[in-house]
Design a protein around this motif. Structure first.
Motif, PDB file in Angstrom:
ATOM      1  N   UNK A   1      32.099  40.682  27.645  1.00  0.00           N
ATOM      2  CA  UNK A   1      33.035  41.573  27.241  1.00  0.00           C
ATOM      3  C   UNK A   1      34.050  40.614  26.216  1.00  0.00           C
ATOM      4  N   UNK A   2      34.227  39.601  26.520  1.00  0.00           N
ATOM      5  CA  UNK A   2      35.139  38.800  25.600  1.00  0.00           C
ATOM      6  C   UNK A   2      34.624  38.374  24.225  1.00  0.00           C
ATOM      7  N   UNK A   3      33.006  37.994  24.281  1.00  0.00           N
ATOM      8  CA  UNK A   3      32.513  37.347  23.152  1.00  0.00           C
ATOM      9  C   UNK A   3      31.911  38.408  22.440  1.00  0.00           C
ATOM     10  N   UNK A   4      31.468  39.699  23.073  1.00  0.00           N
ATOM     11  CA  UNK A   4      30.714  40.547  22.259  1.00  0.00           C
ATOM     12  C   UNK A   4      31.488  41.867  22.069  1.00  0.00           C
ATOM     13  N   UNK A   5      31.565  42.445  23.323  1.00  0.00           N
ATOM     14  CA  UNK A   5      32.288  43.722  23.441  1.00  0.00           C
ATOM     15  C   UNK A   5      33.496  43.830  22.781  1.00  0.00           C
TER      16      UNK A   5
ATOM     17  N   UNK B   1      23.921  46.944  33.138  1.00  0.00           N
ATOM     18  CA  UNK B   1      24.877  46.942  33.903  1.00  0.00           C
ATOM     19  C   UNK B   1      25.685  45.501  34.030  1.00  0.00           C
ATOM     20  N   UNK B   2      24.720  44.411  34.382  1.00  0.00           N
ATOM     21  CA  UNK B   2      24.933  43.103  34.701  1.00  0.00           C
ATOM     22  C   UNK B   2      25.737  42.557  33.754  1.00  0.00           C
ATOM     23  N   UNK B   3      25.101  42.471  32.393  1.00  0.00           N
ATOM     24  CA  UNK B   3      25.724  41.965  31.156  1.00  0.00           C
ATOM     25  C   UNK B   3      27.084  42.839  30.646  1.00  0.00           C
ATOM     26  N   UNK B   4      27.068  43.953  30.664  1.00  0.00           N
ATOM     27  CA  UNK B   4      28.251  44.829  30.331  1.00  0.00           C
ATOM     28  C   UNK B   4      29.549  44.529  31.173  1.00  0.00           C
ATOM     29  N   UNK B   5      29.328  44.207  32.342  1.00  0.00           N
ATOM     30  CA  UNK B   5      30.352  43.888  33.076  1.00  0.00           C
ATOM     31  C   UNK B   5      30.686  42.286  33.367  1.00  0.00           C
ATOM     32  N   UNK B   6      29.980  41.497  32.657  1.00  0.00           N
ATOM     33  CA  UNK B   6      30.151  40.267  32.518  1.00  0.00           C
ATOM     34  C   UNK B   6      31.608  39.723  31.559  1.00  0.00           C
ATOM     35  N   UNK B   7      32.591  39.190  32.283  1.00  0.00           N
ATOM     36  CA  UNK B   7      33.732  39.058  31.697  1.00  0.00           C
ATOM     37  C   UNK B   7      33.613  38.122  30.168  1.00  0.00           C
TER      38      UNK B   7
END
Length: 250
Positions: free
Chosen positions: A241-245, A232-238
């Protein structure tokens, strides 16, 4: 005794001027399932290979249970209880499924890989081998050649042989790579099962697998740690999101 079974300090690997891993400080907690993720080229496979000693670091240290293993060989690491699986299934294709597990079970007995011994001398390992095969859903295939198994079942056999070595730490390289949904669900369930009383570090692209299995996640980008925490913490980290997702890599 430290809460962390694996620790890296300033872990760095350079290849002819290109730095693939740059100053990575990892701490893997005992008994946890810890995922290492990131976009292609992030350095996660290189980091994984450094920890398992298939690559030598350019700089930094690796500790296992407080012991410096930075210059140890892979076989010595395995003897200490840290065993890895590979992205490509690593089984003996022309041995039976049961025989594959029996080979792995020989190591703790001090008779490891004595292929010239009478086959009957290994019959005492059959009960444990069948127990392991039952745990990974392969008991009915015990007499089949490993080469005849589907890809997903070969990975299940690899997990059985890896667990047969009785590792304290299990390192999994893309455990669900190339699988369909049914096989992914089977392997995910198996990993949960074998994680009991063990520590697992895995490199994995499938984010649904990561979210289901991981207690903690380290996100790498350009060879450095970008973020750490729960899914939850990493998936909501902007930044993540920018670099990975946002990169289109799952």
């Amino acid at each position: 005794m430290s809460d962390y079974i694996i620790e890296t300090s300033g872990l760095t690997k350079s290849f002819k001027g290109f730095t693939a891993v740059n100053g990575v400080d990892l701490r893997i907690r005992r008994g946890a399932i810890h995922a290492l993720i990131g976009p292609n080229g992030a350095g996660k496979t290189t980091c994984f290979n450094l920890i398992t000693k298939f690559l030598e670091p350019s700089e930094g240290r690796i500790l296992y249970k407080g012991e410096d293993i930075t210059r140890m060989k892979p076989a010595d690491i395995a003897r200490l209880g840290m065993v890895r699986s590979f992205q490509i299934s690593a089984t003996f294709p022309h041995l039976t499924v049961l025989e594959n597990v029996r080979v792995a079970l020989q190591r703790p007995l001090g008779t490891a890989f004595f292929f010239w011994r009478s086959e009957t001398s290994l019959d005492g390992l059959n009960d444990r081998a069948m127990q392991l095969l039952d745990e990974v859903g392969l008991a009915e295939f015990a007499g089949a050649q490993a080469a005849s198994l589907s890809y997903g079942r070969k990975r299940a056999l690899e997990l059985a042989t890896t667990v047969a070595l009785d590792p304290e730490v299990l390192l999994l390289d893309e455990p669900t790579s190339g699988m369909g949904r049914e096989d992914i669900e089977r392997i995910t369930s198996l990993i949960k099962r074998v994680a009991v009383n063990r520590t697992i570090l895995m490199v994995e692209h499938n984010l649904s697998v990561v979210s289901e299995l991981s207690d903690r996640i380290t996100v790498l980008a350009r060879g450095q740690i970008l973020a750490e925490g729960s899914y939850l913490e990493v998936s909501s980290n902007p930044e993540v999101v920018d670099a990975y997702m946002g990169s289109g890599h799952a």
